[in-house]
Design a protein around this motif. Sequence first.
Motif, PDB file in Angstrom:
ATOM      1  N   GLY A   1       1.113  -0.999  -0.060  1.00  0.00           N
ATOM      2  CA  GLY A   1      -0.181   0.194   0.094  1.00  0.00           C
ATOM      3  C   GLY A   1       0.922   1.059   0.041  1.00  0.00           C
ATOM      4  N   TYR A   2       1.921   1.445   0.935  1.00  0.00           N
ATOM      5  CA  TYR A   2       2.955   2.177   0.836  1.00  0.00           C
ATOM      6  C   TYR A   2       2.996   3.112  -0.490  1.00  0.00           C
ATOM      7  N   LEU A   3       3.848   1.796  -0.982  1.00  0.00           N
ATOM      8  CA  LEU A   3       4.308   1.286  -2.136  1.00  0.00           C
ATOM      9  C   LEU A   3       3.561   2.457  -3.526  1.00  0.00           C
ATOM     10  N   ILE A   4       2.187   1.797  -3.100  1.00  0.00           N
ATOM     11  CA  ILE A   4       1.339   2.360  -4.599  1.00  0.00           C
ATOM     12  C   ILE A   4       0.857   4.102  -4.546  1.00  0.00           C
ATOM     13  N   ALA A   5       0.726   4.327  -2.774  1.00  0.00           N
ATOM     14  CA  ALA A   5       1.418   5.482  -1.826  1.00  0.00           C
ATOM     15  C   ALA A   5       1.718   6.717  -3.034  1.00  0.00           C
ATOM     16  N   ALA A   6       3.640   5.963  -3.266  1.00  0.00           N
ATOM     17  CA  ALA A   6       4.402   6.269  -3.688  1.00  0.00           C
ATOM     18  C   ALA A   6       4.674   6.955  -5.204  1.00  0.00           C
ATOM     19  N   LEU A   7       4.253   5.440  -5.814  1.00  0.00           N
ATOM     20  CA  LEU A   7       3.812   5.407  -7.322  1.00  0.00           C
ATOM     21  C   LEU A   7       2.647   6.913  -7.479  1.00  0.00           C
TER      22      LEU A   7
ATOM     23  N   THR B   1       4.143  10.152  -7.371  1.00  0.00           N
ATOM     24  CA  THR B   1       4.694  10.748  -8.199  1.00  0.00           C
ATOM     25  C   THR B   1       4.023  10.962  -9.364  1.00  0.00           C
ATOM     26  N   ARG B   2       3.565   9.742 -10.214  1.00  0.00           N
ATOM     27  CA  ARG B   2       2.350   9.447 -11.507  1.00  0.00           C
ATOM     28  C   ARG B   2       2.102  10.925 -11.075  1.00  0.00           C
ATOM     29  N   ILE B   3       1.578  11.500  -9.993  1.00  0.00           N
ATOM     30  CA  ILE B   3       0.448  12.681 -10.188  1.00  0.00           C
ATOM     31  C   ILE B   3       1.834  14.099 -10.570  1.00  0.00           C
TER      32      ILE B   3
ATOM     33  N   GLY C   1       5.601  15.970 -17.066  1.00  0.00           N
ATOM     34  CA  GLY C   1       6.454  15.064 -17.092  1.00  0.00           C
ATOM     35  C   GLY C   1       6.825  15.140 -19.321  1.00  0.00           C
ATOM     36  N   THR C   2       6.413  14.404 -19.719  1.00  0.00           N
ATOM     37  CA  THR C   2       7.086  14.183 -21.264  1.00  0.00           C
ATOM     38  C   THR C   2       5.111  14.464 -21.665  1.00  0.00           C
ATOM     39  N   LYS C   3       5.313  14.909 -22.995  1.00  0.00           N
ATOM     40  CA  LYS C   3       4.134  15.395 -23.515  1.00  0.00           C
ATOM     41  C   LYS C   3       3.033  14.278 -22.710  1.00  0.00           C
ATOM     42  N   HIS C   4       3.532  13.013 -24.260  1.00  0.00           N
ATOM     43  CA  HIS C   4       1.927  11.867 -23.283  1.00  0.00           C
ATOM     44  C   HIS C   4       1.064  12.061 -21.767  1.00  0.00           C
ATOM     45  N   ALA C   5       2.278  11.842 -21.009  1.00  0.00           N
ATOM     46  CA  ALA C   5       2.379  11.967 -19.474  1.00  0.00           C
ATOM     47  C   ALA C   5       1.355  12.702 -19.087  1.00  0.00           C
ATOM     48  N   ARG C   6       1.074  14.247 -19.673  1.00  0.00           N
ATOM     49  CA  ARG C   6       0.799  15.058 -19.125  1.00  0.00           C
ATOM     50  C   ARG C   6      -0.286  14.977 -18.968  1.00  0.00           C
ATOM     51  N   PHE C   7      -1.311  15.513 -18.133  1.00  0.00           N
ATOM     52  CA  PHE C   7      -2.922  15.343 -17.868  1.00  0.00           C
ATOM     53  C   PHE C   7      -3.419  16.327 -18.845  1.00  0.00           C
ATOM     54  N   SER C   8      -2.557  17.506 -18.816  1.00  0.00           N
ATOM     55  CA  SER C   8      -3.070  18.597 -19.949  1.00  0.00           C
ATOM     56  C   SER C   8      -3.640  17.836 -21.082  1.00  0.00           C
ATOM     57  N   SER C   9      -2.521  16.962 -21.341  1.00  0.00           N
ATOM     58  CA  SER C   9      -2.457  15.993 -22.795  1.00  0.00           C
ATOM     59  C   SER C   9      -3.869  14.384 -23.348  1.00  0.00           C
TER      60      SER C   9
ATOM     61  N   VAL D   1      -7.596   8.473  -8.893  1.00  0.00           N
ATOM     62  CA  VAL D   1      -8.719   9.203  -7.312  1.00  0.00           C
ATOM     63  C   VAL D   1      -9.150   8.079  -6.555  1.00  0.00           C
ATOM     64  N   CYS D   2      -9.863   6.655  -7.838  1.00  0.00           N
ATOM     65  CA  CYS D   2     -10.328   5.904  -6.726  1.00  0.00           C
ATOM     66  C   CYS D   2      -9.006   5.071  -5.793  1.00  0.00           C
ATOM     67  N   LEU D   3      -7.049   4.783  -6.702  1.00  0.00           N
ATOM     68  CA  LEU D   3      -6.749   4.488  -5.513  1.00  0.00           C
ATOM     69  C   LEU D   3      -5.936   5.134  -4.434  1.00  0.00           C
ATOM     70  N   LEU D   4      -6.327   6.962  -4.716  1.00  0.00           N
ATOM     71  CA  LEU D   4      -5.628   7.318  -3.695  1.00  0.00           C
ATOM     72  C   LEU D   4      -6.485   7.512  -2.811  1.00  0.00           C
ATOM     73  N   VAL D   5      -7.967   6.635  -2.991  1.00  0.00           N
ATOM     74  CA  VAL D   5      -9.264   6.967  -1.995  1.00  0.00           C
ATOM     75  C   VAL D   5      -8.274   5.600  -1.172  1.00  0.00           C
ATOM     76  N   ILE D   6      -7.853   4.716  -1.471  1.00  0.00           N
ATOM     77  CA  ILE D   6      -7.663   3.476  -0.994  1.00  0.00           C
ATOM     78  C   ILE D   6      -6.525   3.495   0.129  1.00  0.00           C
ATOM     79  N   THR D   7      -6.136   4.319  -0.677  1.00  0.00           N
ATOM     80  CA  THR D   7      -4.309   4.385  -0.085  1.00  0.00           C
ATOM     81  C   THR D   7      -4.983   5.001   1.676  1.00  0.00           C
ATOM     82  N   THR D   8      -5.451   6.453   1.251  1.00  0.00           N
ATOM     83  CA  THR D   8      -5.681   7.275   2.251  1.00  0.00           C
ATOM     84  C   THR D   8      -6.629   7.007   3.261  1.00  0.00           C
ATOM     85  N   THR D   9      -7.671   5.879   3.096  1.00  0.00           N
ATOM     86  CA  THR D   9      -8.014   4.809   3.403  1.00  0.00           C
ATOM     87  C   THR D   9      -7.489   4.113   4.452  1.00  0.00           C
ATOM     88  N   GLY D  10      -6.356   3.489   3.763  1.00  0.00           N
ATOM     89  CA  GLY D  10      -5.546   2.742   4.395  1.00  0.00           C
ATOM     90  C   GLY D  10      -4.786   3.256   5.004  1.00  0.00           C
TER      91      GLY D  10
END
Lengths: 92, 200
Positions: free
Chosen positions: B43-49, B52-54, B60-68, B107-116
């Motif tokens: 769970g901690y690993l998922i939170a760290a991932l 960093t992904r957010i 990040g690079t072009k296709h990694a950006r939320f705006s894209s 978003v779901c993974l954030l809720v899971i790690t936060t409640t966890g």
Amino acid sequence: MYKILFVVPMIAAALSLTPAYASGDAKCENTSGEWLSHEAIGAKAAELGYEVRKVETDDSCYEVYALDENGGRVEIYMHPVTGAVVKLETKS
Amino acid sequence: MKPPSKIKVWDAFVRLFHWSLVVSFVVAWISAEQSDRVHEWSGYLIAALLITRIAWGFVGTKHARFSSFIYNPVTILKFLLDSLCFRAKRYVGHNPAGGAMIIALLVCLLVITTTGIMMITTTFWGIKWVEELHEITVNLTLGLIFLHLAGVLLASLEHQENLVMSMVTGWKRRNEKNKKRNRMVQKRKKKKAQENWHGF
Ligand code: HEM
């Protein structure tokens, strides 16, 4: 080349369908099949000095989520008839 | 050198993030009822991932950006309809439905790690709603993952490409239209260069 596209979702689906096991290897022998109420078990744990948060059943035992005198997190497995502490798990 | 018909779409971080997330999610799922220690660390690993992904989604690079890959709901619905009719447009980066799926998963993974994490604090220890929210969101996420895989499969078949392999290597086929446009841009540049040359 497209095989992987089918195999991978299959494995994922199989994994998601595997049943989750019930935890806690505590065993409570109970031939009568009768259970004290949740409230009674909670009261017994409180009597022992715990701050009770939640009472659940876990297989043959009651499982009480509580804080001990030092505010440490504990899971107390209690006998459904006698209310005796069968197992105490202290979480770090 | 790679042939120019291919284009690097997913950078190394995105790929590492994706497959680490898949592994840690599976480990967390399996260990849930077996081992607190393994479950908590995955769970901690998922939170760290996630964190960093957010961050990478902004810098990040072009296709990694939320705006894209954030599209408006109408575009997403139209795209879904087109997909089901097997006439959806091909995107080199995430398509509109894929983009929406990523946001939903994050978003779901954030809720899971936060409640966890909350569940093992003294404040929220044994508090029912936290545990219930954790479990409901896990089940919701399993449904999303199923749709995620179905979407990847559908888009792969529709455009005759292996998207899973692309998430491994990072390479994808260049879009036909882009190929043509790139050629035109190239030609125009050449012409301009020649004109400039004559102008001297
Ligand atoms: C083995 C099963 C899986 C396969 C084969 C797979 C495949 C893929 C593929 C091909 C993409 C790129 C989609 C595109 O081309 O637009 C992708 C993206 C993504 N997948 Fe999966 N996926 C799997 C499991 C999961 C799981 C379990 C999660 C979440 C727990 C997940 C979360 C994501 C996310 C967040 C992205 C966006 C990647 C990014 O841009 O950072 N995937 N996946």
